[in-house]
Design an enzyme around this catalytic site. Structure first.
Site, short mmCIF file in Angstrom:
data_model
loop_
_atom_site.label_atom_id
_atom_site.label_comp_id
_atom_site.label_asym_id
_atom_site.label_seq_id
_atom_site.Cartn_x
_atom_site.Cartn_y
_atom_site.Cartn_z
N LYS A 148 0.83 -1.21 0.00
CA LYS A 148 0.00 0.00 0.00
C LYS A 148 0.86 1.26 0.00
O LYS A 148 1.88 1.33 0.70
CB LYS A 148 -0.93 -0.02 1.21
CG LYS A 148 -1.99 1.07 1.21
CD LYS A 148 -2.95 0.89 2.39
CE LYS A 148 -4.03 1.98 2.42
NZ LYS A 148 -4.97 1.77 3.53
N SER A 225 -9.46 2.40 1.97
CA SER A 225 -8.42 3.05 1.18
C SER A 225 -7.42 2.09 0.56
O SER A 225 -6.57 2.51 -0.25
CB SER A 225 -7.68 4.06 2.06
OG SER A 225 -7.08 3.41 3.18
N SER A 249 -10.55 -0.33 5.95
CA SER A 249 -9.79 -0.06 4.73
C SER A 249 -9.18 -1.29 4.06
O SER A 249 -8.76 -1.23 2.91
CB SER A 249 -8.67 0.95 5.02
OG SER A 249 -9.21 2.21 5.31
#
Length: 590
Positions: A148, A225, A249
């Site tokens: 990420k 996210s 997320s």
């Protein structure tokens, strides 16, 4: 004389306003320059391993030889899979499907922010030349991974979807602790996954890297996210991805993209050394509701493999805030029947018909497998849970920490509804509440223009503590090993509506607030006759603005994945993974 003073004062105010406007323009120009330079560097980067004629293959590689992380490790260790060739195959898939650089084909999901194929290829060749005994093979030996965007990786940016973090000075000089541990376990970081701006929306769109898309339907979001990670795993670009989760997320993207996502107990895995999407990396809310890293994969076994690899002495010695609990293989492999609680609704947002069916089929499958499944009564419902989380996160008022984090950048449109609500004058809030539906009125009451007092904030923290005790008591009283419930009440959203529809994401919040482990497993897809969200099927107090948006979400949703969530009490992560694996084997989702 008086008129002269007035003229001078007005002139000074005008000059001040003009300077402020000029400085804003200058700052935006600077941010645009950083973004342009970053994208230029990314898009013109030469990947030598992909240019080599000796390694060239048909670019239209469909990934028929895609392997899970566990299979990758086993095949490489046995000499049946060349780790360097595997990196090349996945790199080609990343270029073809993970990026958005396919000309008129328009088939990429735009999930990748940065690419490190050469670095992964060189390391894979080193692994190939090493001779290891079967019992000395690292747990992620030769496994290509995506990381990420916000997680610190040497040589990479950590933008958090923010233009102010896109300059060279923000390029990481070292790995964070988690990445260091993963490399020691043999993992090969190959790409970086896209995120939402400021990392607080259930989509992955920002003004640096653009908009990520869902592999199941390019007109829909992959979640956020950690949406870039889920999209890459779903697209078979990588077998394993590293995300983070502070309000769903990891699990929201996993549910939207039809893959596995796992959020560990909040103090069992370190994010030490990684950025926080707030100015100067100061995000105080994570002290109350921590963010935690976790895996996204195509199998539960891969998630368990990830946890085994990172729960080790290296992690425990270098971050003393982490509970020093190694992976308990016995708990994960245990075969005795389990007692599992379930609920179909949190009473805040009624799930669609397809989600209820998927959960019911899962319950029936667990019963046939010999497990006991009983209804679980919520100690606190979604109205209380959602309101409390929003109250804590919005305690500063006016989205102040969000605006500060932007450092002059424009907010993406999805934040506009939230920003407008956060900035309503307190004096008119009671009036507006009289003219809107109950759910929006409840959300409006969660914040105040100017923020809440320290006393009120501590009262909210006390309410959270009480809520944790209620849930702990309820689970112990029911004598259950785990709870299963809808991962989300609806499937993946069309692009552009996430900011208007944050109310639909109450289900993942529970585990974050309790700091319990939780995962998501895909169980089915939406059928043709399930593409609806009828008002008559939901409680009266939910027949509102959000229900109308839900109906639009359901339109054209046939074939989209739906999942169930699994949650256990704190530090019972291995039991959570065991239930996830049991469900995975029962539903056999493809």
């Amino acid at each position: 004389m008086f008129e002269l003073v007035i003229i001078i004062l007005l002139s000074l105010l005008l000059i001040k306003a003009s300077l402020k406007k000029y400085n804003r323009w200058k700052r935006k120009k600077q941010l645009r320059g950083w973004v342009a330079e970053t994208l230029h560097q990314r898009d013109t980067k030469v990947h030598k391993c992909l240019l080599s004629s000796s390694n060239s293959k048909n670019d239209d590689d469909t990934g028929t030889n895609f392997y899970t992380a566990a299979d990758t490790r086993t095949l490489i260790a046995s000499g049946k899979l060349d780790p360097a060739e595997n990196v090349l195959q996945l790199a080609r898939r990343c270029r073809l499907y993970g990026r958005n650089c396919n000309g008129d084909t328009n088939q990429g999901v735009n999930a990748i922010t940065e690419e490190f194929y050469d670095e992964a290829f060189i390391k894979a060749k080193e692994l190939k030349s090493m001779k290891r005994k079967r019992d000395d093979v690292p747990l992620l030996y030769g496994v290509p991974i995506s990381v990420k965007d916000c997680i610190a990786m040497k040589g990479a940016l950590q933008t958090g979807g923010l233009a102010c973090r896109a300059s060279e000075k923000h390029r990481s000089k070292t790995d964070c602790l988690l990445l260091s541990v993963l490399r020691s376990a043999g993992a090969l970081p190959m790409v970086r996954g896209n995120v939402s701006q400021i990392m607080m929306l259930p989509e992955s769109y920002n003004l640096v890297w653009g908009r990520s898309r869902n592999p199941w339907d390019l007109n829909r979001v992959p979640g956020g996210s950690s949406g870039g990670e889920a999209a890459l795993v779903a697209m078979k670009c990588v077998p394993l991805a590293v995300g983070s989760d502070v309000a769903g997320s990891i699990r929201i993207p996993a549910a939207f993209c039809g893959v596995i996502g796992f959020k560990p107990s909040s103090t069992r895995l370190s994010l030490k050394g990684s950025m926080r999407p707030r100015k100067n990396n100061k995000q105080g809310s994570t002290v109350i509701i921590p963010s935690v890293a976790g895996p996204i994969a195509r199998s539960v076994e891969d998630c368990a493999l990830f946890m085994k690899a990172v729960w080790n002495e290296n992690t425990f010695c270098n971050d003393t805030t982490i509970a020093p609990l190694p992976f308990n293989e016995e708990k994960y492999r245990m075969n005795k029947p389990m007692r599992i609680g379930y609920f179909f609704t949190d009473e805040w947002f009624e799930p669609c018909t397809a989600v209820k069916r998927g959960l019911l089929e899962t319950i029936e499958g667990l019963k046939k497998a010999g497990h006991t499944c009983i209804p679980f009564s919520l100690p606190t419902n979604g109205w209380e849970i959602y309101s409390l989380l929003i109250s804590i996160n919005a305690a500063d008022g006016n989205l102040r920490s969000f605006v500060e984090a932007l450092e002059g950048e424009d907010m993406v449109d999805s934040y506009r509804p939230l920003y407008s609500a956060a900035n309503l004058p307190n004096i008119i809030r009671p009036v507006i509440k009289q003219f809107i539906d109950k759910r929006r009125a409840t959300l409006l009451a969660c914040g105040r223009d100017g923020g809440i007092s320290s006393y009120d904030f501590w009262q909210k923290c006390a309410e959270l503590s009480i809520m944790k005790n209620k849930w702990d008591d309820a689970v112990r009283s029911a004598n259950i090993d785990a709870i299963i419930f809808p991962a989300l009440p609806i499937p993946a959203l069309p692009h552009g509506i996430a900011g208007d529809f944050t109310a639909a994401f109450s289900y993942p919040f529970i585990a974050n607030m309790l700091q319990w482990p939780a995962g998501v497993v895909p169980v089915s897809t939406i059928r043709c006759d399930e593409q609806h969200y009828k008002l008559e099927d939901i409680p009266i107090d939910q027949r509102d603005h959000f229900a109308m948006i839900a109906a639009k979400v359901m339109s054209g949703s046939e074939g989209l994945p739906i999942g169930v969530a699994i949650m256990t009490r704190g530090f019972k992560d291995e039991t959570c993974l065991r239930v996830m694996k049991e469900i995975e084997s029962i539903v056999d989702f493809r």
